[in-house]
Scaffold this motif. Sequence first.
Motif, mmCIF file in Angstrom:
data_model
loop_
_atom_site.group_PDB
_atom_site.id
_atom_site.type_symbol
_atom_site.label_atom_id
_atom_site.label_comp_id
_atom_site.label_asym_id
_atom_site.label_seq_id
_atom_site.Cartn_x
_atom_site.Cartn_y
_atom_site.Cartn_z
ATOM 1 N N LYS A 39 -6.738 -0.479 25.847
ATOM 2 C CA LYS A 39 -5.313 -0.342 25.576
ATOM 3 C C LYS A 39 -5.110 0.043 24.121
ATOM 4 O O LYS A 39 -5.922 -0.287 23.252
ATOM 5 N N THR A 40 -3.991 0.716 23.864
ATOM 6 C CA THR A 40 -3.585 1.019 22.504
ATOM 7 C C THR A 40 -3.289 -0.287 21.778
ATOM 8 O O THR A 40 -2.666 -1.189 22.349
ATOM 9 N N THR A 41 -3.754 -0.404 20.543
ATOM 10 C CA THR A 41 -3.438 -1.563 19.713
ATOM 11 C C THR A 41 -2.096 -1.312 19.037
ATOM 12 O O THR A 41 -1.860 -0.225 18.506
ATOM 13 N N LEU A 42 -1.220 -2.296 19.059
ATOM 14 C CA LEU A 42 0.078 -2.209 18.401
ATOM 15 C C LEU A 42 0.117 -3.217 17.259
ATOM 16 O O LEU A 42 -0.290 -4.369 17.429
ATOM 17 N N MET A 43 0.622 -2.790 16.098
ATOM 18 C CA MET A 43 0.731 -3.679 14.947
ATOM 19 C C MET A 43 2.127 -3.541 14.353
ATOM 20 O O MET A 43 2.615 -2.435 14.161
ATOM 21 N N PHE A 44 2.753 -4.678 14.085
ATOM 22 C CA PHE A 44 4.101 -4.721 13.539
ATOM 23 C C PHE A 44 4.113 -5.544 12.265
ATOM 24 O O PHE A 44 3.349 -6.499 12.123
ATOM 25 N N GLY A 45 5.007 -5.197 11.353
ATOM 26 C CA GLY A 45 5.198 -5.963 10.125
ATOM 27 C C GLY A 45 6.683 -6.114 9.851
ATOM 28 O O GLY A 45 7.532 -5.640 10.605
ATOM 29 N N ASP A 46 6.996 -6.776 8.738
ATOM 30 C CA ASP A 46 8.388 -7.026 8.335
ATOM 31 C C ASP A 46 9.135 -7.903 9.326
ATOM 32 O O ASP A 46 10.347 -7.778 9.502
ATOM 33 N N LEU A 47 8.422 -8.779 10.027
ATOM 34 C CA LEU A 47 9.068 -9.646 11.009
ATOM 35 C C LEU A 47 9.662 -10.872 10.326
ATOM 36 O O LEU A 47 9.012 -11.485 9.487
ATOM 37 N N PRO A 48 10.873 -11.252 10.699
ATOM 38 C CA PRO A 48 11.413 -12.509 10.186
ATOM 39 C C PRO A 48 10.685 -13.667 10.876
ATOM 40 O O PRO A 48 10.790 -13.816 12.097
ATOM 41 N N PRO A 49 9.924 -14.457 10.136
ATOM 42 C CA PRO A 49 9.031 -15.452 10.754
ATOM 43 C C PRO A 49 9.715 -16.430 11.701
ATOM 44 O O PRO A 49 9.171 -16.738 12.744
ATOM 45 N N LEU A 50 10.879 -16.898 11.372
ATOM 46 C CA LEU A 50 11.514 -17.932 12.195
ATOM 47 C C LEU A 50 12.309 -17.361 13.361
ATOM 48 O O LEU A 50 12.635 -18.082 14.286
ATOM 49 N N GLU A 51 12.592 -16.076 13.349
ATOM 50 C CA GLU A 51 13.419 -15.482 14.395
ATOM 51 C C GLU A 51 12.650 -14.598 15.365
ATOM 52 O O GLU A 51 13.226 -14.115 16.334
ATOM 53 N N ALA A 55 10.679 -12.825 20.624
ATOM 54 C CA ALA A 55 10.524 -11.379 20.787
ATOM 55 C C ALA A 55 9.047 -10.997 20.882
ATOM 56 O O ALA A 55 8.673 -10.137 21.683
ATOM 57 N N VAL A 56 8.209 -11.649 20.088
ATOM 58 C CA VAL A 56 6.769 -11.370 20.139
ATOM 59 C C VAL A 56 6.213 -11.790 21.494
ATOM 60 O O VAL A 56 5.405 -11.075 22.097
ATOM 61 N N LEU A 57 6.648 -12.912 22.023
ATOM 62 C CA LEU A 57 6.201 -13.363 23.340
ATOM 63 C C LEU A 57 6.658 -12.385 24.428
ATOM 64 O O LEU A 57 5.889 -12.051 25.332
#
Length: 102
Positions: A39-51, A55-57
């Motif tokens: 599968k393609t690997t997806l990477m995200f940044g700039d996420l608000p840690p508590l919010e 969405a990640v789940l």
Amino acid sequence: MALSHSESWQLRSSFVIQPVECLSACKRPCAVALAAPNKTTLMFGDLPPLESAAAVLQLASQYYNSTDGIVTRQERPEILQKGILARIPPFPQERQCNYEND
């Protein structure tokens, strides 16, 4: 789209959640990556840690159910429609590499 308790449990038993020391996203923390064989690997940044946990789940569920790891911007939870740092194609499987002899 909220996940049911049983869907959430299935994901937790299907994924290995592993902290890593560095994803080289120093200027764009909090970062998360999803990777799986073929599968393609997806990477995200700039996420608000508590919010961003829900969405990640949800994205993990979409990623798990995809055949190739691609989850388009429009399909992703709103908080993950921006901040994509990388979309890395799967490692080619056609040729078996023997690094000791190559």
